[in-house]
Motif scaffolding. Structure first.
Motif, mmCIF file in Angstrom:
data_model
loop_
_atom_site.group_PDB
_atom_site.id
_atom_site.type_symbol
_atom_site.label_atom_id
_atom_site.label_comp_id
_atom_site.label_asym_id
_atom_site.label_seq_id
_atom_site.Cartn_x
_atom_site.Cartn_y
_atom_site.Cartn_z
ATOM 1 N N LYS A 82 7.811 -10.140 8.347
ATOM 2 C CA LYS A 82 7.681 -10.312 9.800
ATOM 3 C C LYS A 82 8.190 -11.342 10.968
ATOM 4 N N ALA A 83 6.715 -12.280 10.004
ATOM 5 C CA ALA A 83 7.424 -13.450 10.774
ATOM 6 C C ALA A 83 8.501 -13.964 11.246
ATOM 7 N N MET A 84 9.972 -13.370 10.638
ATOM 8 C CA MET A 84 11.417 -13.729 10.681
ATOM 9 C C MET A 84 11.701 -12.923 11.417
ATOM 10 N N GLY A 85 11.147 -12.257 11.779
ATOM 11 C CA GLY A 85 11.522 -11.475 12.885
ATOM 12 C C GLY A 85 13.002 -9.690 12.429
ATOM 13 N N LEU A 86 12.149 -9.491 10.819
ATOM 14 C CA LEU A 86 13.053 -8.321 10.141
ATOM 15 C C LEU A 86 12.112 -7.015 10.822
ATOM 16 N N HIS A 87 12.592 -6.149 10.294
ATOM 17 C CA HIS A 87 11.661 -4.624 10.715
ATOM 18 C C HIS A 87 11.249 -4.407 8.895
ATOM 19 N N VAL A 88 10.472 -3.967 8.493
ATOM 20 C CA VAL A 88 9.434 -4.445 6.683
ATOM 21 C C VAL A 88 10.230 -2.483 6.829
ATOM 22 N N VAL A 89 10.340 -2.247 5.788
ATOM 23 C CA VAL A 89 9.343 -1.090 5.189
ATOM 24 C C VAL A 89 8.878 -1.223 3.859
ATOM 25 N N ALA A 90 7.858 -0.533 3.465
ATOM 26 C CA ALA A 90 7.360 -1.235 2.488
ATOM 27 C C ALA A 90 7.527 -0.353 1.378
ATOM 28 N N VAL A 91 7.560 -0.189 -0.303
ATOM 29 C CA VAL A 91 7.682 0.589 -1.450
ATOM 30 C C VAL A 91 6.620 -0.096 -2.159
ATOM 31 N N ASP A 92 5.191 0.988 -2.403
ATOM 32 C CA ASP A 92 4.456 1.476 -3.750
ATOM 33 C C ASP A 92 3.968 2.302 -4.302
ATOM 34 N N THR A 93 3.448 2.241 -5.641
ATOM 35 C CA THR A 93 3.308 3.393 -5.816
ATOM 36 C C THR A 93 2.025 3.638 -5.940
ATOM 37 N N PHE A 94 1.021 2.239 -5.472
ATOM 38 C CA PHE A 94 -0.741 1.917 -5.050
ATOM 39 C C PHE A 94 -0.686 2.799 -3.674
ATOM 40 N N ASP A 95 -1.825 3.681 -2.399
ATOM 41 C CA ASP A 95 -1.592 4.209 -1.545
ATOM 42 C C ASP A 95 -2.289 3.014 -1.285
ATOM 43 N N GLU A 96 -3.369 2.031 -1.769
ATOM 44 C CA GLU A 96 -4.074 1.411 -1.207
ATOM 45 C C GLU A 96 -3.065 0.117 -0.663
ATOM 46 N N LYS A 97 -2.491 -0.267 -1.455
ATOM 47 C CA LYS A 97 -1.143 -1.533 -1.344
ATOM 48 C C LYS A 97 -0.867 -1.249 -0.035
ATOM 49 N N LEU A 98 -0.082 -0.114 -0.006
ATOM 50 C CA LEU A 98 0.818 0.435 1.559
ATOM 51 C C LEU A 98 -0.034 0.392 2.318
ATOM 52 N N GLU A 99 -1.659 1.166 2.407
ATOM 53 C CA GLU A 99 -2.100 0.772 3.738
ATOM 54 C C GLU A 99 -2.846 -1.269 3.750
ATOM 55 N N LEU A 100 -2.531 -2.515 2.768
ATOM 56 C CA LEU A 100 -2.526 -3.205 2.802
ATOM 57 C C LEU A 100 -1.125 -3.628 4.010
ATOM 58 N N ALA A 101 0.041 -3.495 3.376
ATOM 59 C CA ALA A 101 1.341 -3.939 3.199
ATOM 60 C C ALA A 101 1.245 -2.863 4.971
ATOM 61 N N LYS A 102 0.653 -2.629 5.684
ATOM 62 C CA LYS A 102 0.213 -1.825 7.436
ATOM 63 C C LYS A 102 0.288 -2.628 7.740
ATOM 64 N N GLU A 103 -1.103 -2.795 7.821
ATOM 65 C CA GLU A 103 -2.478 -4.376 8.080
ATOM 66 C C GLU A 103 -1.367 -5.149 7.928
ATOM 67 N N LEU A 104 -0.529 -5.705 7.325
ATOM 68 C CA LEU A 104 -0.149 -6.976 7.448
ATOM 69 C C LEU A 104 1.365 -6.888 7.985
ATOM 70 N N GLY A 105 1.756 -5.643 8.703
ATOM 71 C CA GLY A 105 2.654 -5.690 9.685
ATOM 72 C C GLY A 105 4.137 -4.763 8.952
ATOM 73 N N ILE A 138 10.928 -3.931 1.022
ATOM 74 C CA ILE A 138 9.743 -4.612 -0.053
ATOM 75 C C ILE A 138 8.926 -3.747 -0.922
ATOM 76 N N PHE A 139 9.582 -3.806 -2.639
ATOM 77 C CA PHE A 139 9.975 -2.997 -3.254
ATOM 78 C C PHE A 139 8.328 -3.558 -3.604
ATOM 79 N N GLY A 140 7.446 -2.966 -4.065
ATOM 80 C CA GLY A 140 6.008 -3.752 -4.976
ATOM 81 C C GLY A 140 5.410 -4.289 -4.073
ATOM 82 N N ILE A 141 4.273 -4.212 -3.772
ATOM 83 C CA ILE A 141 3.558 -4.717 -2.439
ATOM 84 C C ILE A 141 2.497 -5.235 -3.069
ATOM 85 N N GLY A 142 2.558 -6.759 -4.117
ATOM 86 C CA GLY A 142 1.739 -6.853 -5.560
ATOM 87 C C GLY A 142 1.634 -8.333 -4.176
ATOM 88 N N GLY A 143 1.071 -9.393 -5.442
ATOM 89 C CA GLY A 143 1.306 -10.898 -5.176
ATOM 90 C C GLY A 143 1.949 -11.325 -4.004
#
Ligand code: NAD
Ligand code: ZN
Ligand code: ZN
Length: 338
Positions: A185-208, A170-175
């Motif tokens: 994650k709910a669909m059973g996929l493995h996820v790599v999150a990509v964003d230029t802001f570390d705070e958004k990457l932290e959020l992505a980790k919290e969300l799975g 997922i490129f862009g961890i905004g809205g």
């Protein structure tokens, strides 16, 4: 009624009193309780895209609330029903696209907060056939962003054809992106999150998210190939041309790159690699009413939860500046009851 109005492109929105609309035949009048702020609203206010919105314009395509008035000919909705007004404000209902479950491609469609006034207002009229009921256990604030950010990312994941157990980036961890992570994650996929802001990457980790990468620190596409041999699908929600280039390069052979974000630039694609690697590049635009119903159901079952910052309508110009600077975590929702 109070509304935020775009008078001219690239100028500040004006929050002012405008006449309260009335429901015409086959329409409903919705008392808006909440409306999410989508990056599309910013594109609209700037006149970024080849097709321009009407002016003056009341933006907003994540407006939800209570039906206050039912127009002539409406039989399936009643006063008091809780509904939302999505981007697909209406479609013709009888063209090739409407008849084949692809109503978002209808050439004769209207779009809330773009070709007609939307939800940055106390009241909004809507086409009765295209509003969607809000599940009982979802508050208006929690439901609003699902009417665009939710349905759009849910649909993009369907369009990607990624299967449970496979990898998506997922490129862009905004809205949009922070919901894409959760739907994936709910669909059973493995996820790599990509964003230029570390705070958004932290959020992505919290969300799975299983892996995160900041393209300012690594070549994200190369890194994704090193870590997981490339993803089966990339979903690009970032408003950035370089992100699209990386989303394309992050895909493994036979995979798909789904374009969702709408920066006004061109996307450059190498023909040789596309052919040899049999990569699919596909656009995905919001979702049908059925997609929306399903996307809402995930949230009603607690599988997806929007991260929300609640704000007031009169703060809209500040909110747009913060969005441009990438400072918003999750989604801003305007609480229209305050
Ligand atoms: P947003 O501003 O909330 O999120 C954008 C995110 O992209 C931010 O987190 C930002 O930090 C990140 N980003 C910026 N540059 C990046 C880069 N180089 N690499 C990785 N991430 C980067 O915006 P949003 O509301 O999520 O909307 C995103 C885009 O999607 C907009 O262009 C909007 O118009 C579009 N959109 C499309 C559809 C559709 O149906 N296709 C629907 C809704 C929105
Ligand atoms: Zn939107
Ligand atoms: Zn049609």
């Amino acid at each position: 009624m109070k509304a935020a109005v775009v008078n001219q492109f690239k100028e500040q929105l004006e929050v002012k009193d405008v006449p309260k609309p009335k429901a015409g035949p086959n329409q409903v009048l919705v008392h808006i309780h909440a409306c999410g702020v989508c990056h599309t609203d910013l594109h609209a206010a700037h006149g970024d895209w080849p097709v321009k919105p009407k002016l003056p314009l009341i933006p907003g395509h994540e407006g939800v609330g209570v039906i206050e008035e039912v127009g002539e000919g409406v039989t399936h909705l009643k006063v008091g029903d809780r509904v939302g007004i999505p981007w697909l404000y209406s479609a013709c209902g009888h063209c090739e696209y409407c008849l084949t479950g692809r109503e978002t491609l209808c050439l004769d469609q209207h779009n809330a907060g773009y070709s007609v006034d939307g939800g940055y207002a106390e009241y909004c009229v809507a086409a009765a056939d295209y509003v969607m009921q809000v599940p009982e256990n979802l508050s208006f604030i929690d439901a609003a962003p699902l009417f665009c950010a939710g349905v759009t990312t849910y649909k993009a994941l369907k369009v990607s054809e990624a299967k449970p157990g496979q990898w998506v980036a997922i490129f862009g961890i905004g809205g949009l992106g922070h919901l894409a992570v959760q739907y994936a994650k709910a669909m059973g996929l493995h996820v790599v999150a990509v964003d230029t802001f570390d705070e958004k990457l932290e959020l992505a980790k919290e969300l799975g998210a299983d892996l995160v990468v900041n393209p300012l620190k690594e070549d994200a596409a190369l890194w994704i190939h090193e870590q997981v041999n490339g993803v089966h699908a990339s979903i690009c929600t970032a408003v950035s041309k370089p992100a699209f280039d990386q989303a394309y390069r992050a895909v493994r052979r036979g995979g798909s790159c789904v374009a969702v974000g709408l920066p006004p630039e061109m996307m450059e694609v190498p023909i040789f690699d596309t052919v040899l690697n049999a990569v699919k590049i596909v656009g995905s635009i919001v979702g049908t009413r059925k997609d929306l119903q399903e996307a809402l159901q995930f949230a009603a079952e607690g599988k997806v939860k929007v991260i929300i910052e609640t704000r007031h309508l009169h703060e809209i110009n500040d909110i747009f500046s913060e969005m441009e600077e990438g400072k918003i975590n999750g989604r801003v929702v305007l609480d229209m009851t305050k």
